[in-house]
Motif scaffolding. Structure first.
Motif, PDB file in Angstrom:
ATOM      1  N   HIS A   1     -22.296  52.166 -11.686  1.00  0.00           N
ATOM      2  CA  HIS A   1     -23.510  52.456 -10.918  1.00  0.00           C
ATOM      3  C   HIS A   1     -23.353  51.949  -9.477  1.00  0.00           C
ATOM      4  CE1 HIS A   1     -27.878  53.456 -11.212  1.00  0.00           C
ATOM      5  NE2 HIS A   1     -28.008  52.574 -10.228  1.00  0.00           N
ATOM      6  N   GLU A   2     -22.867  50.740  -9.345  1.00  0.00           N
ATOM      7  CA  GLU A   2     -22.727  50.127  -8.025  1.00  0.00           C
ATOM      8  C   GLU A   2     -21.641  50.813  -7.196  1.00  0.00           C
ATOM      9  OE1 GLU A   2     -24.784  47.548 -10.761  1.00  0.00           O
ATOM     10  OE2 GLU A   2     -22.821  48.531 -10.903  1.00  0.00           O
ATOM     11  N   GLU A   3     -20.530  51.185  -7.823  1.00  0.00           N
ATOM     12  CA  GLU A   3     -19.443  51.861  -7.095  1.00  0.00           C
ATOM     13  C   GLU A   3     -19.887  53.222  -6.585  1.00  0.00           C
ATOM     14  OE1 GLU A   3     -15.665  49.847  -9.481  1.00  0.00           O
ATOM     15  OE2 GLU A   3     -16.587  51.714 -10.204  1.00  0.00           O
ATOM     16  N   TRP A   4     -20.658  53.924  -7.403  1.00  0.00           N
ATOM     17  CA  TRP A   4     -21.170  55.230  -6.967  1.00  0.00           C
ATOM     18  C   TRP A   4     -22.045  55.072  -5.728  1.00  0.00           C
ATOM     19  CZ3 TRP A   4     -25.729  57.946  -6.260  1.00  0.00           C
ATOM     20  CH2 TRP A   4     -25.640  59.340  -6.256  1.00  0.00           C
ATOM     21  N   TYR A   5     -22.930  54.096  -5.755  1.00  0.00           N
ATOM     22  CA  TYR A   5     -23.792  53.848  -4.597  1.00  0.00           C
ATOM     23  C   TYR A   5     -22.985  53.356  -3.395  1.00  0.00           C
ATOM     24  CZ  TYR A   5     -28.467  54.684  -6.460  1.00  0.00           C
ATOM     25  OH  TYR A   5     -29.610  55.284  -6.941  1.00  0.00           O
ATOM     26  N   ASP A   6     -21.971  52.546  -3.624  1.00  0.00           N
ATOM     27  CA  ASP A   6     -21.129  52.079  -2.523  1.00  0.00           C
ATOM     28  C   ASP A   6     -20.512  53.264  -1.778  1.00  0.00           C
ATOM     29  OD1 ASP A   6     -21.625  49.419  -2.988  1.00  0.00           O
ATOM     30  OD2 ASP A   6     -19.758  49.049  -4.093  1.00  0.00           O
ATOM     31  N   LEU A   7     -20.011  54.233  -2.533  1.00  0.00           N
ATOM     32  CA  LEU A   7     -19.429  55.421  -1.901  1.00  0.00           C
ATOM     33  C   LEU A   7     -20.473  56.176  -1.093  1.00  0.00           C
ATOM     34  CD1 LEU A   7     -17.198  56.639  -4.860  1.00  0.00           C
ATOM     35  CD2 LEU A   7     -16.359  56.097  -2.563  1.00  0.00           C
ATOM     36  N   TRP A   8     -21.635  56.374  -1.668  1.00  0.00           N
ATOM     37  CA  TRP A   8     -22.697  57.119  -0.992  1.00  0.00           C
ATOM     38  C   TRP A   8     -23.123  56.414   0.297  1.00  0.00           C
ATOM     39  CZ3 TRP A   8     -28.282  57.649  -3.366  1.00  0.00           C
ATOM     40  CH2 TRP A   8     -29.062  58.474  -2.537  1.00  0.00           C
ATOM     41  N   ILE A   9     -23.425  55.146   0.207  1.00  0.00           N
ATOM     42  CA  ILE A   9     -23.948  54.422   1.361  1.00  0.00           C
ATOM     43  C   ILE A   9     -22.884  54.287   2.447  1.00  0.00           C
ATOM     44  CG2 ILE A   9     -24.870  52.191   2.127  1.00  0.00           C
ATOM     45  CD1 ILE A   9     -26.107  51.978  -0.745  1.00  0.00           C
ATOM     46  N   THR A  10     -21.645  54.071   2.048  1.00  0.00           N
ATOM     47  CA  THR A  10     -20.565  53.966   3.032  1.00  0.00           C
ATOM     48  C   THR A  10     -20.365  55.297   3.744  1.00  0.00           C
ATOM     49  OG1 THR A  10     -19.481  52.281   1.675  1.00  0.00           O
ATOM     50  CG2 THR A  10     -18.151  53.348   3.364  1.00  0.00           C
ATOM     51  N   ALA A  11     -20.381  56.405   2.994  1.00  0.00           N
ATOM     52  CA  ALA A  11     -20.198  57.714   3.605  1.00  0.00           C
ATOM     53  C   ALA A  11     -21.355  58.078   4.538  1.00  0.00           C
ATOM     54  CB  ALA A  11     -20.046  58.771   2.528  1.00  0.00           C
ATOM     55  N   ARG A  12     -22.589  57.729   4.168  1.00  0.00           N
ATOM     56  CA  ARG A  12     -23.738  58.072   5.018  1.00  0.00           C
ATOM     57  C   ARG A  12     -23.812  57.166   6.245  1.00  0.00           C
ATOM     58  NH1 ARG A  12     -29.196  56.223   4.240  1.00  0.00           N
ATOM     59  NH2 ARG A  12     -29.889  58.387   4.136  1.00  0.00           N
ATOM     60  N   GLY A  13     -23.183  55.996   6.187  1.00  0.00           N
ATOM     61  CA  GLY A  13     -23.110  55.131   7.360  1.00  0.00           C
ATOM     62  C   GLY A  13     -24.397  54.436   7.708  1.00  0.00           C
ATOM     63  N   ALA A  14     -25.317  54.376   6.762  1.00  0.00           N
ATOM     64  CA  ALA A  14     -26.609  53.705   6.995  1.00  0.00           C
ATOM     65  C   ALA A  14     -27.192  53.342   5.659  1.00  0.00           C
ATOM     66  CB  ALA A  14     -27.556  54.631   7.758  1.00  0.00           C
ATOM     67  N   PRO A  15     -28.025  52.291   5.614  1.00  0.00           N
ATOM     68  CA  PRO A  15     -28.660  51.903   4.348  1.00  0.00           C
ATOM     69  C   PRO A  15     -29.584  53.009   3.845  1.00  0.00           C
ATOM     70  CG  PRO A  15     -28.879  50.173   6.004  1.00  0.00           C
ATOM     71  CD  PRO A  15     -28.394  51.394   6.716  1.00  0.00           C
ATOM     72  N   LEU A  16     -29.850  52.981   2.558  1.00  0.00           N
ATOM     73  CA  LEU A  16     -30.849  53.889   1.981  1.00  0.00           C
ATOM     74  C   LEU A  16     -32.238  53.489   2.457  1.00  0.00           C
ATOM     75  CD1 LEU A  16     -29.455  54.090  -1.644  1.00  0.00           C
ATOM     76  CD2 LEU A  16     -29.349  55.869   0.105  1.00  0.00           C
ATOM     77  N   PRO A  17     -33.180  54.448   2.516  1.00  0.00           N
ATOM     78  CA  PRO A  17     -34.532  54.120   2.973  1.00  0.00           C
ATOM     79  C   PRO A  17     -35.234  53.154   2.023  1.00  0.00           C
ATOM     80  CG  PRO A  17     -34.449  56.344   2.076  1.00  0.00           C
ATOM     81  CD  PRO A  17     -33.033  55.873   2.149  1.00  0.00           C
TER      82      PRO A  17
END
Length: 314
Positions: A298-314
């Motif tokens: 779960h955490e690795e999936w989010y790490d990829l997403w947040i790193t690729a978007r270049g900004a924290p989630l809202p």
């Protein structure tokens, strides 16, 4: 997505857009056929059984060289699921490209694809893009005719929202089994739209919210074209996301390509990535995404997403 035979659909599809040589009307060559044979062999070696086409790819040459491969390989047709698309007409002379889902056009394009592919039936036909000028009744009549004649076994769509699919399904006697959309770690609006609800940034997301939920609820497979993001994160790039992909691949004892595909497959929609590279070594690099369940936490999936978007989630 069910098959007509005992062929089991693979969790990764091979997209044949890169086969057939140049994007022009020149004839395909012996070298183009040899390149197609090498790509198809690599896909089969990787465990891929679903091959995705469109009538416009390389002005029809992608289908034509694949048909040559089928003709040269006895028994291959019975080992694979063959999918193609129609509905886009390329520019001709002064006329720009347009969309055309009129009944006679669908039937004619399918007949032309069957000839190029050297087969008597298409397993899955996708409507490539919505045509605003053609009503669902006319489309439904054409699909029913193709199905009744035994020319197409199953149907789906591409680049359509949940609302558009629902509107079309209301007029169909045949089910829709797939919706193909651009989805990758780079093209993230399909997942962004779900978390940007009730934020000012929601207006910037062009993805039709609720489409994945609609497809999942109605048994429509979500297929992801552009799934490898054109090598942005797997061809030696030095961005934070590319470095993270490389690091995860090393930790999981797999390839960067597999990490990118696992990121899609890990989603509850059970997304089926379409890989479009024509390089045999890169096709084979996707093997673990065919044979292994996604091994991202779960955490690795989010790490990829947040790193690729270049900004924290809202």
């Amino acid at each position: 997505m069910a098959s007509h035979t005992d062929v089991r659909p693979s969790r990764v599809l091979y997209g044949c857009m890169g086969l057939g040589g140049a994007w022009d009307t020149s004839p395909h060559t012996a070298e183009d056929i040899a390149a197609a044979e090498a790509a198809v062999e690599a896909a089969l070696d990787a465990g891929i059984t679903v091959f995705d086409h469109a009538d416009i790819y390389r002005h029809g040459k992608a289908e034509a060289v694949f048909g040559e491969v089928l003709a040269r390989t006895p028994g291959l047709r019975e080992r694979i699921i063959l999918q193609t698309k129609c509905g886009i007409r390329l520019a001709e002379g002064e006329r720009p490209g347009l969309y055309d889902l009129r009944g006679p056009s669908i039937v004619r394009r399918v007949e032309e694809s069957l000839t190029r592919l050297r087969t008597d039936v298409i397993d899955v036909l996708l409507l490539h893009r919505p045509d605003p000028l053609t009503g669902p009744e006319e489309i439904a009549k054409a699909l029913a005719s193709l199905h009744g004649q035994g020319l197409v076994r199953r149907f789906g769509v591409s680049n359509m929202s949940g609302a558009q699919i629902a509107h079309l399904r209301a007029h169909l006697d045949v089910p829709l089994v797939a919706n193909q959309l651009e989805m990758s770690l780079e093209r993230r609006d399909w997942v962004e739209s779900g978390v940007l609800v009730n934020t000012p940034a929601a207006a910037d997301s062009g993805f039709p919210h609720g489409t994945l939920e609609y497809c999942t609820a109605n048994g429509i497979q979500v297929q992801a074209w552009g799934s490898l993001a054109r090598g942005r994160y797997s061809d030696g790039g030095d961005s934070p996301a590319a470095r993270l992909v490389t690091d995860l691949a090393a930790r999981k004892q797999t390839t960067p390509e597999t990490i990118l595909l696992w990121w899609l497959q890990r989603h509850p929609a059970r997304i089926a990535p379409v890989i479009g590279t024509s390089r045999p070594e890169r096709i084979l690099a996707c093997r673990d995404a065919v044979h292994r369940e996604p091994e991202l936490t779960h955490e690795e999936w989010y790490d990829l997403w947040i790193t690729a978007r270049g900004a924290p989630l809202p």
